[in-house]
Scaffold this motif. Structure first.
Motif, mmCIF file in Angstrom:
data_model
loop_
_atom_site.group_PDB
_atom_site.id
_atom_site.type_symbol
_atom_site.label_atom_id
_atom_site.label_comp_id
_atom_site.label_asym_id
_atom_site.label_seq_id
_atom_site.Cartn_x
_atom_site.Cartn_y
_atom_site.Cartn_z
ATOM 1 N N VAL A 1 31.009 29.930 -120.472
ATOM 2 C CA VAL A 1 29.738 29.922 -119.747
ATOM 3 C C VAL A 1 29.663 31.127 -118.816
ATOM 4 N N SER A 2 30.685 31.295 -117.962
ATOM 5 C CA SER A 2 30.632 32.397 -117.007
ATOM 6 C C SER A 2 32.001 32.670 -116.414
ATOM 7 N N GLU A 3 32.124 33.841 -115.821
ATOM 8 C CA GLU A 3 33.316 34.228 -115.059
ATOM 9 C C GLU A 3 32.838 34.945 -113.812
ATOM 10 N N ILE A 4 33.301 34.475 -112.653
ATOM 11 C CA ILE A 4 32.942 35.143 -111.396
ATOM 12 C C ILE A 4 34.168 35.244 -110.504
ATOM 13 N N HIS A 5 34.139 36.208 -109.617
ATOM 14 C CA HIS A 5 35.191 36.357 -108.611
ATOM 15 C C HIS A 5 34.593 36.039 -107.246
ATOM 16 N N VAL A 6 35.291 35.207 -106.492
ATOM 17 C CA VAL A 6 34.874 34.855 -105.141
ATOM 18 C C VAL A 6 35.796 35.607 -104.181
ATOM 19 N N PRO A 7 35.243 36.422 -103.279
ATOM 20 C CA PRO A 7 36.080 37.199 -102.370
ATOM 21 C C PRO A 7 36.775 36.316 -101.326
ATOM 22 N N SER A 8 37.811 36.873 -100.746
ATOM 23 C CA SER A 8 38.669 36.166 -99.803
ATOM 24 C C SER A 8 37.905 35.469 -98.679
ATOM 25 N N ALA A 9 36.987 36.160 -98.027
ATOM 26 C CA ALA A 9 36.272 35.563 -96.888
ATOM 27 C C ALA A 9 35.537 34.302 -97.305
ATOM 28 N N LYS A 10 34.863 34.338 -98.433
ATOM 29 C CA LYS A 10 34.125 33.163 -98.910
ATOM 30 C C LYS A 10 35.073 32.077 -99.410
ATOM 31 N N ALA A 11 36.190 32.472 -100.029
ATOM 32 C CA ALA A 11 37.175 31.494 -100.494
ATOM 33 C C ALA A 11 37.771 30.733 -99.313
ATOM 34 N N GLN A 12 38.024 31.440 -98.219
ATOM 35 C CA GLN A 12 38.548 30.791 -97.015
ATOM 36 C C GLN A 12 37.508 29.872 -96.399
ATOM 37 N N GLU A 13 36.290 30.344 -96.293
ATOM 38 C CA GLU A 13 35.203 29.554 -95.703
ATOM 39 C C GLU A 13 34.973 28.262 -96.492
ATOM 40 N N ALA A 14 35.132 28.326 -97.807
ATOM 41 C CA ALA A 14 34.914 27.165 -98.668
ATOM 42 C C ALA A 14 36.160 26.288 -98.793
ATOM 43 N N ALA A 15 37.231 26.612 -98.077
ATOM 44 C CA ALA A 15 38.491 25.856 -98.102
ATOM 45 C C ALA A 15 39.159 25.872 -99.484
ATOM 46 N N MET A 16 38.928 26.946 -100.235
ATOM 47 C CA MET A 16 39.489 27.039 -101.586
ATOM 48 C C MET A 16 40.818 27.785 -101.623
ATOM 49 N N SER A 17 40.924 28.886 -100.870
ATOM 50 C CA SER A 17 42.101 29.733 -100.967
ATOM 51 C C SER A 17 42.116 30.689 -99.787
ATOM 52 N N MET A 18 43.299 31.118 -99.386
ATOM 53 C CA MET A 18 43.389 32.127 -98.326
ATOM 54 C C MET A 18 42.962 33.498 -98.853
#
Length: 157
Positions: free
Chosen positions: A30-47
């Motif tokens: 369906v899709s492939e996207i990259h989420v940058p660090s700042a947004k990953a941290q804000e979303a509690a997904m990854s540092m």
């Protein structure tokens, strides 16, 4: 809910896992996207950042393969039996050719947990548990009468 359910799996080798789920189970990209660090941290997904690939079944359910930019620092152990782990979870795929699907999964690198034959857990209900190439548990189920189990699917074969 406004859409079919989606399941997320954290993976280390994104290309390998994409090939496994597309090839062995026939899921569509369906899709492939990259989420940058700042947004990953804000979303509690990854540092750090992460990449997500979405794959879809013919019925609209999706698996999200999530690969952090930095390898996870904590790894959960694997117990021999599924329910012997308090944090255990698995993904179920209902099929009409369990033997063929299990053979494709094994050929794609899955490790059988219930042997090489499906287990009839009750009359007309067959299942097989496997670990995908990174250890996620996958259940394959075949019902001799899917409409009895899921009357909402009547006429969708």
């Amino acid at each position: 809910m406004t859409a079919p359910m989606e399941v997320g799996l954290t993976v280390s080798d994104l290309p390998r896992m994409r090939a496994f789920y597309e090839g062995a189970l026939g899921l569509a990209f369906v899709s492939e996207i990259h989420v940058p660090s700042a947004k990953a941290q804000e979303a509690a997904m990854s540092m750090g950042g992460y990449t997500v690939i979405r794959l879809q079944t013919p019925y609209g359910e999706r698996i999200k393969l999530l690969s952090p930019d930095d390898a996870p620092s904590v790894r959960t152990g694997t117990a021999h039996k599924i329910l012997d782990r308090a944090d255990s979870s698995y993904v179920t795929f209902i099929v009409n050719d369990i033997d063929g699907v299990v053979a494709r999964l094994i050929a794609g690198g899955a490790e059988p947990m219930t042997g090489d034959k499906a287990v009839e857990v009750r009359p007309g209900t067959f299942l097989s548990f496997l670990r995908d190439p990174e250890g996620h548990i996958v259940e394959i189920v075949q019902y001799s009468d899917i409409e009895r189990y899921r009357p909402d699917l009547a006429g969708t074969k």
